[in-house]
Enzyme design. Structure first.
Site, mmCIF file in Angstrom:
data_model
loop_
_atom_site.group_PDB
_atom_site.id
_atom_site.type_symbol
_atom_site.label_atom_id
_atom_site.label_comp_id
_atom_site.label_asym_id
_atom_site.label_seq_id
_atom_site.Cartn_x
_atom_site.Cartn_y
_atom_site.Cartn_z
ATOM 1 N N ASP A 146 -42.305 37.706 -104.796
ATOM 2 C CA ASP A 146 -41.608 38.992 -104.758
ATOM 3 C C ASP A 146 -40.291 38.906 -105.526
ATOM 4 O O ASP A 146 -39.340 39.613 -105.213
ATOM 5 C CB ASP A 146 -41.369 39.463 -103.323
ATOM 6 N N HIS B 218 -47.510 47.121 -98.979
ATOM 7 C CA HIS B 218 -46.111 46.935 -98.599
ATOM 8 C C HIS B 218 -46.058 47.431 -97.158
ATOM 9 O O HIS B 218 -46.139 48.630 -96.902
ATOM 10 C CB HIS B 218 -45.169 47.730 -99.508
ATOM 11 N N HIS C 249 -45.413 40.070 -98.506
ATOM 12 C CA HIS C 249 -44.089 39.575 -98.108
ATOM 13 C C HIS C 249 -43.776 39.777 -96.625
ATOM 14 O O HIS C 249 -42.854 40.496 -96.274
ATOM 15 C CB HIS C 249 -42.976 40.157 -98.980
ATOM 16 N N HIS D 218 -47.341 37.684 -106.117
ATOM 17 C CA HIS D 218 -46.587 38.943 -105.947
ATOM 18 C C HIS D 218 -45.312 38.843 -106.775
ATOM 19 O O HIS D 218 -44.362 38.162 -106.384
ATOM 20 C CB HIS D 218 -46.233 39.154 -104.469
ATOM 21 N N ALA E 57 -32.697 46.981 -103.852
ATOM 22 C CA ALA E 57 -33.322 45.911 -103.067
ATOM 23 C C ALA E 57 -34.091 44.983 -103.992
ATOM 24 O O ALA E 57 -34.832 45.440 -104.855
ATOM 25 C CB ALA E 57 -34.270 46.519 -102.038
ATOM 26 N N LYS F 200 -51.805 48.343 -105.207
ATOM 27 C CA LYS F 200 -50.668 48.129 -104.309
ATOM 28 C C LYS F 200 -50.238 49.462 -103.723
ATOM 29 O O LYS F 200 -49.910 50.394 -104.463
ATOM 30 C CB LYS F 200 -49.509 47.497 -105.099
ATOM 31 N N HIS G 35 -32.833 42.696 -110.631
ATOM 32 C CA HIS G 35 -32.013 43.884 -110.909
ATOM 33 C C HIS G 35 -30.734 43.361 -111.547
ATOM 34 O O HIS G 35 -30.264 42.275 -111.191
ATOM 35 C CB HIS G 35 -31.646 44.619 -109.612
ATOM 36 N N HIS H 118 -42.503 40.916 -109.613
ATOM 37 C CA HIS H 118 -42.003 42.073 -110.364
ATOM 38 C C HIS H 118 -41.476 41.582 -111.705
ATOM 39 O O HIS H 118 -40.524 40.810 -111.749
ATOM 40 C CB HIS H 118 -40.888 42.775 -109.584
ATOM 41 N N LEU H 119 -42.121 42.026 -112.782
ATOM 42 C CA LEU H 119 -41.719 41.582 -114.124
ATOM 43 C C LEU H 119 -40.927 42.640 -114.879
ATOM 44 O O LEU H 119 -40.342 42.327 -115.913
ATOM 45 C CB LEU H 119 -42.955 41.195 -114.945
HETATM 46 O O1 DOR Z 1 -36.805 43.990 -102.355
HETATM 47 C C1 DOR Z 1 -37.739 44.471 -102.973
HETATM 48 N N1 DOR Z 1 -37.644 44.722 -104.291
HETATM 49 N N2 DOR Z 1 -38.874 44.759 -102.318
HETATM 50 C C2 DOR Z 1 -39.875 45.442 -102.896
HETATM 51 O O2 DOR Z 1 -40.838 45.725 -102.244
HETATM 52 C C3 DOR Z 1 -39.746 45.896 -104.307
HETATM 53 C C4 DOR Z 1 -38.792 45.079 -105.054
HETATM 54 C C5 DOR Z 1 -38.371 45.676 -106.384
HETATM 55 O O3 DOR Z 1 -39.246 46.183 -107.098
HETATM 56 O O4 DOR Z 1 -37.197 45.629 -106.723
HETATM 57 ZN ZN ZN Z 2 -42.543 43.344 -104.269
#
Ligand code: DOR
Ligand code: ZN
Length: 332
Positions: A241, A133, A168, A10, A257, A96, A245, A12-13
């Site tokens: 996960d 999710h 997660h 899991h 988040a 997803k 950011h 995020h790229l």
């Molecule tokens: O904290 C998170 N950030 N939870 C998620 O489900 C998505 C992720 C994001 O893409 O930033």
């Molecule tokens: Zn995620």
């Protein structure tokens, strides 16, 4: 010491510049990663998926030979069961589902989970994994995961051959629920939820870099996660996960988040499994996920050295998880 490379089930790229900045950390520790589709714009169609995979492989450059991005598509209320076959042909191994508004880029997400029964049916027939999710929109934030469990149970009861991953997990309730469901239902556990509780986000001063969805919960929930991850149950496997950011997007009035853990995966997981006295690290990070997805075990290895490592405060404008902490292991 030698460790088999991880499968990050899991991840995020992102895209563009951010992708180029964060991908090297995954390449250095992971043989494969299940890449999340909540990009902007999202991965919705077969051509989106093909293009996104090309972008990832191009960003990997010469390292691409040792890395396989495992592709997913985003299930929205508009998702049509007739699109599942082409998504599979394009290489998707999972879809997803993001409930409406519960996390980054989930606006306009799913509220009527039953309306998508035809999509789950098509995925079951195609052998695609349904990644959830697991938070119920509108519920009190600390209860969102627990309130979602009924949705999971209903889908699992109806689609008994569908592989489902509750992503997660953050609560003892979710661990118990997944444990009680049949073997076609599993869960991922992140690195950060094994380390932090809600107090690390807001117990003292507000630390937005520990803010993620689902939000970290109580100490007893964390204990249940550690037990699930370290005790050798094949129903629980690793998905970081890691969700980068920029510092500006985190340290502001409407903070995003996401915890950026990709740079510190192996040192921190090694440390945790050692502290618990568990010999299940390889199963958790490299075997159970592959088994669940029907993939062969990866044959690549990394080297960790027992040597103090100070996690940098900032990496390319992004704050990594545990920034400024001294870790016991470093990646060679
Ligand atoms: O904290 C998170 N950030 N939870 C998620 O489900 C998505 C992720 C994001 O893409 O930033
Ligand atoms: Zn995620």
């Amino acid at each position: 010491m030698r460790l088999r490379k991880f499968d990050d089930m899991h991840l995020h790229l992102r895209q563009g510049e951010m992708l180029k900045l964060v991908l090297p950390y995954t390449l250095s520790q992971c043989a494969r990663a299940l890449v999340m589709p909540n990009t902007s714009p999202a991965v919705l169609t077969a051509s989106d998926l093909t293009n996104y995979r090309s972008e990832i492989l191009q960003a990997a450059g010469s390292a691409k030979a040792g890395f396989e991005p495992l592709m997913t598509f985003k299930i929205t209320p508009a998702c049509d069961s007739s699109s599942i076959a082409s998504l599979k042909s394009a290489g998707a191994i999972a879809g997803k589902l993001y409930p409406d508004g519960v996390t980054t880029n989930s606006e306009g997400g799913v509220r009527d989970f039953r309306a998508l029964f035809p999509v789950y049916e098509a995925m079951q027939e195609a052998g695609l994994v349904l990644c959830l999710h697991g938070e119920l929109p509108g519920a009190f934030s600390l209860d969102r995961e627990e309130k979602f469990l009924e949705v999971l149970q209903e889908i699992a009861a109806r689609f008994t051959r569908l592989k489902i991953v509750l992503e997660h997990v953050t609560t003892a309730a979710a661990v118990a629920c997944v444990s009680a469901l049949p073997a076609n239902v599993a869960a991922t556990i992140t690195l950060h939820h094994l380390y932090i509780t809600l107090d690390d986000l807001l117990g003292d001063k507000l630390n937005p870099h520990n803010f993620c969805k689902p939000v970290a919960k109580r100490p007893e929930d964390r204990e249940a996660l550690i037990k699930a991850a370290t005790s050798g149950s094949a129903k629980f496997f690793f998905g970081s996960d890691s969700a980068p950011h920029s510092i500006e997007a985190k340290e502001c009035a409407c903070g995003a988040a996401g915890v950026y853990s990709a740079p510190v995966l192996a040192p921190l997981l090694k440390q945790l499994f050692d502290d618990v006295g568990s010999d299940q690290l390889e199963n958790f990070v490299s075997r159970f996920g592959a088994d669940f997805y029907g993939l062969p075990v990866n044959q690549d290895f990394i080297e960790l050295k027992e040597e103090e490592w100070l996690v940098p405060e900032v990496l390319d404008g992004i704050k990594p998880f545990m920034a400024g902490s001294r870790l016991r292991w470093r990646l060679v």
